[in-house]
Write an enzyme that holds these catalytic residues in place. Structure first.
Site, PDB file in Angstrom:
ATOM      1  N   TYR A  13      45.849  48.787  29.826  1.00 41.70           N
ATOM      2  CA  TYR A  13      46.686  49.954  30.125  1.00 41.70           C
ATOM      3  C   TYR A  13      47.902  49.565  30.962  1.00 41.70           C
ATOM      4  O   TYR A  13      49.039  49.954  30.666  1.00 41.70           O
ATOM      5  CB  TYR A  13      45.823  50.980  30.858  1.00 41.70           C
ATOM      6  CG  TYR A  13      46.585  52.151  31.438  1.00 41.70           C
ATOM      7  CD1 TYR A  13      46.994  53.209  30.633  1.00 41.70           C
ATOM      8  CD2 TYR A  13      46.875  52.202  32.801  1.00 41.70           C
ATOM      9  CE1 TYR A  13      47.687  54.281  31.167  1.00 41.70           C
ATOM     10  CE2 TYR A  13      47.561  53.274  33.345  1.00 41.70           C
ATOM     11  CZ  TYR A  13      47.967  54.306  32.521  1.00 41.70           C
ATOM     12  OH  TYR A  13      48.655  55.370  33.059  1.00 41.70           O
ATOM     13  N   LYS A  20      52.034  49.663  30.012  1.00 39.25           N
ATOM     14  CA  LYS A  20      52.984  50.469  30.773  1.00 39.25           C
ATOM     15  C   LYS A  20      54.087  49.602  31.382  1.00 39.25           C
ATOM     16  O   LYS A  20      55.243  50.049  31.508  1.00 39.25           O
ATOM     17  CB  LYS A  20      52.264  51.255  31.870  1.00 39.25           C
ATOM     18  CG  LYS A  20      51.349  52.351  31.342  1.00 39.25           C
ATOM     19  CD  LYS A  20      52.101  53.417  30.573  1.00 39.25           C
ATOM     20  CE  LYS A  20      51.213  54.602  30.230  1.00 39.25           C
ATOM     21  NZ  LYS A  20      51.948  55.653  29.492  1.00 39.25           N
TER      22      LYS A  20
END
Length: 260
Positions: free
Chosen positions: A166, A170
């Site tokens: 994740y 990002k």
């Protein structure tokens, strides 16, 4: 180079990806509450998207099912929004999160995690954002105005819980934010990121133990965990006339926990 145009929120057509539940629903409500026309994109949350439409009316909220990783579906969604509202999408909020749950106890370690998890997150965060921007830019150029707000995380500044896949996706999205800002600036289109920490509470953070929320709250100057509605306030800023000279930036909204 043209001057950056200023368009009030009530005049904008706003696409919120993953806009039917969790943080996305807070974002959709924030824009609709300011009079904007909102495309509440969803993949599986049809009932929640229809509830948003009932709350604000069909003239203000259009629920559209589309997988943002599929460029054909995204293009069809942008076209549907234009027909429904009679105007092009001028603001894109890239919020969709691909099948991820914030549960630190269940996360795989760096020694165990497989590349397929990274690939899935990059598909959602980076490819999804690229698809929406590419589909919306022609309408933004036509309008002489555009706003892109990408949703990030404070974990790449402060990886207190190493969600490797994740966080990496990002971080890549922040890089795309800045390169797109340079590329699209001459068209009057700004591209920024708003990054949060753990929010109290969304579907994705529902698995987080209460003790973790309490620990984060105690570590922030405000002594509380940011809510989705508070986070949405910052996103409104980047779509508003008051941010007309701001682009390529990453604003951390987490109660002061992380200093960017």
């Amino acid at each position: 180079m043209s001057a950056v145009a200023s368009v009030d929120l009530a005049s904008q057509v706003v696409l919120v990806t993953g806009g039917a539940r969790g943080l996305g629903a807070a974002l959709s409500r924030a824009f609709a509450g300011q009079g904007a026309r909102v495309v509440a994109n969803y993949r599986r949350s049809r009932d929640a998207a229809l509830a948003l439409q009932r709350e604000f009316g069909a003239d203000r909220v259009l629920p559209v099912q589309a997988d943002v990783t599929d460029p054909a579906q995204v293009a069809a969604m942008i076209a549907q929004a234009r027909v429904h509202f009679g105007a092009p999408v001028t603001t894109v909020v890239n919020n969709a999160l691909v099948d991820f749950v914030f549960d630190g106890d269940a996360r795989p370690s760096g020694a165990e995690i497989g590349w397929e998890r990274f690939a899935a997150q990059f598909e959602g965060s980076v490819r999804g954002a690229l698809n929406t921007v590419q589909a919306a830019v022609p309408g933004m150029r036509e309008a002489g105005f555009g706003r892109v707000v990408n949703i990030g995380t404070n974990l790449f500044q402060n990886p207190v819980v190493p969600y490797h896949d994740y966080t990496a996706s990002k971080a890549a999205l922040l890089s795309l934010t800045r390169t797109l800002a340079a590329d699209l600036g001459p068209d009057g289109i700004t591209v920024n990121m708003v990054s949060g920490g753990l929010l109290r509470t969304t579907d994705a953070s529902a698995a987080t133990p209460e003790a973790v929320f309490d620990l984060i709250a105690a570590s922030t100057p405000l002594r509380r965990v940011t809510t989705p509605a508070e986070f949405a306030d910052a996103v409104l800023f980047f779509a508003s006339p008051w941010s007309r000279a701001v682009t390529g930036q990453n604003l951390v909204v987490d109660g002061g926990l992380v200093k960017d």
